[in-house]
Design an enzyme around this catalytic site. Sequence first.
Site, PDB file in Angstrom:
ATOM      1  N   ARG A 107      -2.678  -2.248  -3.284  1.00 37.75           N
ATOM      2  CA  ARG A 107      -3.888  -1.337  -2.931  1.00 37.75           C
ATOM      3  C   ARG A 107      -3.967  -0.171  -4.043  1.00 37.75           C
ATOM      4  NH1 ARG A 107      -5.028   3.194   1.265  1.00 37.75           N
ATOM      5  NH2 ARG A 107      -7.180   3.607   0.772  1.00 37.75           N
ATOM      6  N   GLU A 112      -7.953  -4.271   5.897  1.00 35.04           N
ATOM      7  CA  GLU A 112      -7.954  -4.499   4.532  1.00 35.04           C
ATOM      8  C   GLU A 112      -6.766  -5.054   3.935  1.00 35.04           C
ATOM      9  OE1 GLU A 112      -9.197  -0.011   3.380  1.00 35.04           O
ATOM     10  OE2 GLU A 112      -8.130   0.067   5.336  1.00 35.04           O
ATOM     11  N   ILE A 138     -11.393   5.247  14.934  1.00 38.47           N
ATOM     12  CA  ILE A 138     -12.472   5.544  15.969  1.00 38.47           C
ATOM     13  C   ILE A 138     -13.510   4.520  16.407  1.00 38.47           C
ATOM     14  CG2 ILE A 138     -14.038   7.296  16.116  1.00 38.47           C
ATOM     15  CD1 ILE A 138     -12.186   9.328  14.704  1.00 38.47           C
ATOM     16  N   ARG A 164     -10.636  16.653   6.899  1.00 39.45           N
ATOM     17  CA  ARG A 164     -11.460  16.847   5.578  1.00 39.45           C
ATOM     18  C   ARG A 164     -12.971  17.469   6.159  1.00 39.45           C
ATOM     19  NH1 ARG A 164     -10.480  11.230   3.125  1.00 39.45           N
ATOM     20  NH2 ARG A 164      -8.531  10.977   3.810  1.00 39.45           N
ATOM     21  N   GLY A 197      -9.737   9.124   7.947  1.00 39.98           N
ATOM     22  CA  GLY A 197     -10.847   9.444   6.727  1.00 39.98           C
ATOM     23  C   GLY A 197     -12.041   8.514   7.258  1.00 39.98           C
ATOM     24  N   ASN A 242       0.722  -1.267  -0.124  1.00 36.97           N
ATOM     25  CA  ASN A 242      -0.042   0.111  -0.133  1.00 36.97           C
ATOM     26  C   ASN A 242       0.891   1.291   0.021  1.00 36.97           C
ATOM     27  OD1 ASN A 242      -1.948   1.920   0.439  1.00 36.97           O
ATOM     28  ND2 ASN A 242      -2.678   1.073   2.346  1.00 36.97           N
ATOM     29  N   HIS A 261     -12.821   3.471   0.258  1.00 36.56           N
ATOM     30  CA  HIS A 261     -12.907   2.583   1.593  1.00 36.56           C
ATOM     31  C   HIS A 261     -13.580   1.291   1.092  1.00 36.56           C
ATOM     32  CE1 HIS A 261     -12.504   5.808   4.655  1.00 36.56           C
ATOM     33  NE2 HIS A 261     -11.125   5.585   4.380  1.00 36.56           N
ATOM     34  N   LEU A 318     -14.936   4.634  10.455  1.00 34.08           N
ATOM     35  CA  LEU A 318     -14.565   5.871  11.116  1.00 34.08           C
ATOM     36  C   LEU A 318     -13.089   6.095  11.573  1.00 34.08           C
ATOM     37  CD1 LEU A 318     -17.821   6.278  13.291  1.00 34.08           C
ATOM     38  CD2 LEU A 318     -17.531   6.900  11.031  1.00 34.08           C
ATOM     39  N   GLY A 319     -12.047   6.380  10.537  1.00 35.76           N
ATOM     40  CA  GLY A 319     -10.842   6.424  11.009  1.00 35.76           C
ATOM     41  C   GLY A 319     -10.310   7.967  10.824  1.00 35.76           C
TER      42      GLY A 319
HETATM   43  P1  AMP Z   1      -7.324   5.127  11.494  1.00 37.07           P
HETATM   44  O1  AMP Z   1      -7.233   6.154  10.193  1.00 37.07           O
HETATM   45  O2  AMP Z   1      -8.146   4.097  11.184  1.00 37.07           O
HETATM   46  O3  AMP Z   1      -6.021   4.698  11.847  1.00 37.07           O
HETATM   47  O4  AMP Z   1      -7.911   5.854  12.530  1.00 37.07           O
HETATM   48  C1  AMP Z   1      -7.310   7.081  13.125  1.00 37.07           C
HETATM   49  C2  AMP Z   1      -8.322   7.622  14.284  1.00 37.07           C
HETATM   50  O5  AMP Z   1      -8.519   6.767  15.172  1.00 37.07           O
HETATM   51  C3  AMP Z   1      -7.560   8.826  15.059  1.00 37.07           C
HETATM   52  O6  AMP Z   1      -8.387   9.956  15.093  1.00 37.07           O
HETATM   53  C4  AMP Z   1      -7.267   8.214  16.281  1.00 37.07           C
HETATM   54  O7  AMP Z   1      -7.280   9.171  17.229  1.00 37.07           O
HETATM   55  C5  AMP Z   1      -8.377   7.412  16.324  1.00 37.07           C
HETATM   56  N1  AMP Z   1      -8.185   6.367  17.468  1.00 37.07           N
HETATM   57  C6  AMP Z   1      -7.151   5.319  17.426  1.00 37.07           C
HETATM   58  N2  AMP Z   1      -7.105   4.948  18.611  1.00 37.07           N
HETATM   59  C7  AMP Z   1      -8.080   5.312  19.335  1.00 37.07           C
HETATM   60  C8  AMP Z   1      -8.226   5.010  20.685  1.00 37.07           C
HETATM   61  N3  AMP Z   1      -7.887   4.206  21.724  1.00 37.07           N
HETATM   62  N4  AMP Z   1      -9.411   5.833  21.456  1.00 37.07           N
HETATM   63  C9  AMP Z   1      -9.942   6.848  20.606  1.00 37.07           C
HETATM   64  N5  AMP Z   1      -9.675   7.114  19.523  1.00 37.07           N
HETATM   65  C10 AMP Z   1      -8.641   6.247  18.773  1.00 37.07           C
END
Ligand code: AMP
Length: 415
Positions: free
Chosen positions: A99, A396, A342, A250, A221, A7, A189, A218-219
């Site tokens: 990817r 993924e 998230i 964003r 992105g 990726n 996604h 919910l990450g």
């Molecule tokens: P990703 O793009 O899937 O890696 O997600 C990143 C987001 O997940 C960021 O906003 C992080 O702050 C949130 N995140 C990761 N671990 C935690 C946690 N233990 N508690 C709250 N938010 C988290």
Amino acid sequence: MNVFVLNCGSSSLKFQLISSDLEIIERDEDKQLAAGLIERVGSQSLINFRIDGKSSFKSAVPLRDHRAALNYVIQWLSSPETDIPGIKGIEDIHAVGHRVVHGGEAFVRAVKIDNEVIAGIEDCIELAPLHNPANLKGIHAAREVFGPTIPQVAIFDTAFHATMPETSYLYAIPYQIYRRYKIRKYGFHGTSHRYIAFRYGKLTGTPRENTNIITLHLGNGCSACAIKADKSIDTSMGFTPLEGLMMGTRCGDIDPTVIEYLSHKEGSSIDEVFSILNKRSGLLGISGLTNDLRDLEIEANEHQDRRAILAMDMFCGKVKKYIGAYLAGMNGADAICFSAGIGENAPDIRAKICSNMDFFGILLDEELNQQAVGGREMCISSPESRIKVYVIPTNEELVLARDTIRVVLNAPRYA
Ligand code: AMP
């Protein structure tokens, strides 16, 4: 079969080495042998590799380009000190899966990479100018490093959403403009939404044709997807990953007139305005603090920071709005599934999103909700909840590896 999954970002390279085959996929026993990330490719690069989720290797070395980075990974994987069972050299890697963010209308499933496919991915560059060139760098580097005999497969983020009906993917702009420039909703996604739906089916014993759920990735992105009979029928990201939910940096949905207005008011170019909407908006823009939800939660809980609270309230409100829209569009759903950074780790955000939804029959079990963190896959709704709520950690890379195997072996069902 040992599959190397790649990726590539413009200055990063993320990989996993996964051992699997068709029977192992059926048994759900694929094994991750190694994983890693190289950041800042092109300068002093930061290395972070892991073996089988246990020991790790960190370093900083200058790596000129993606090819040098890939060579570095292969050398590490094959070295006797790394000692990965069954991996003595490059010849022990049997296929490579890439990817690719944007497949346009041309690629509706994973495909084996040849010159024609590369030309097709190049054609999509204008649809994803930040992502596809980086993905292509990875493909070219892998072709050079692995040579012509190791099959390579492209798996597209957009492909899962190819099943959306016209009524979902068309924007209400003149139809000729869609025809001429392919301006439409593509969605992203897709690999993640597809995996979550697959896991939901496994977890609940639901046949694919009865899988009617809303998935929430919910990450950093964020996107929502309405899945009916195992097919994406609508999703929140659009022509680009800027549309839809509020994200880390964003803005998500916005009246397009704002762009011209802001450009006029600030005397800035369209590019500068888009930079604000892509990089300085969302949780970061509203809080004025950070795009990281963990830090926002700390600011909100420990200092009652008004804008941190506002950012999170807005974030949850927008997810709620999409859930409502999809429940209406789908005539109800059996479950809502949370995933990504998230979605998998922030129970308070899940609770806020699901609060005041008893009208829809959505009732969380707060104890289960609090337990569902750190990669746990479980149901978090109460038994009375008409619509079930699940936390399903995404994977993924696993889908990329499995698709690669299915394409290479010409096995069916890799749509
Ligand atoms: P990703 O793009 O899937 O890696 O997600 C990143 C987001 O997940 C960021 O906003 C992080 O702050 C949130 N995140 C990761 N671990 C935690 C946690 N233990 N508690 C709250 N938010 C988290």
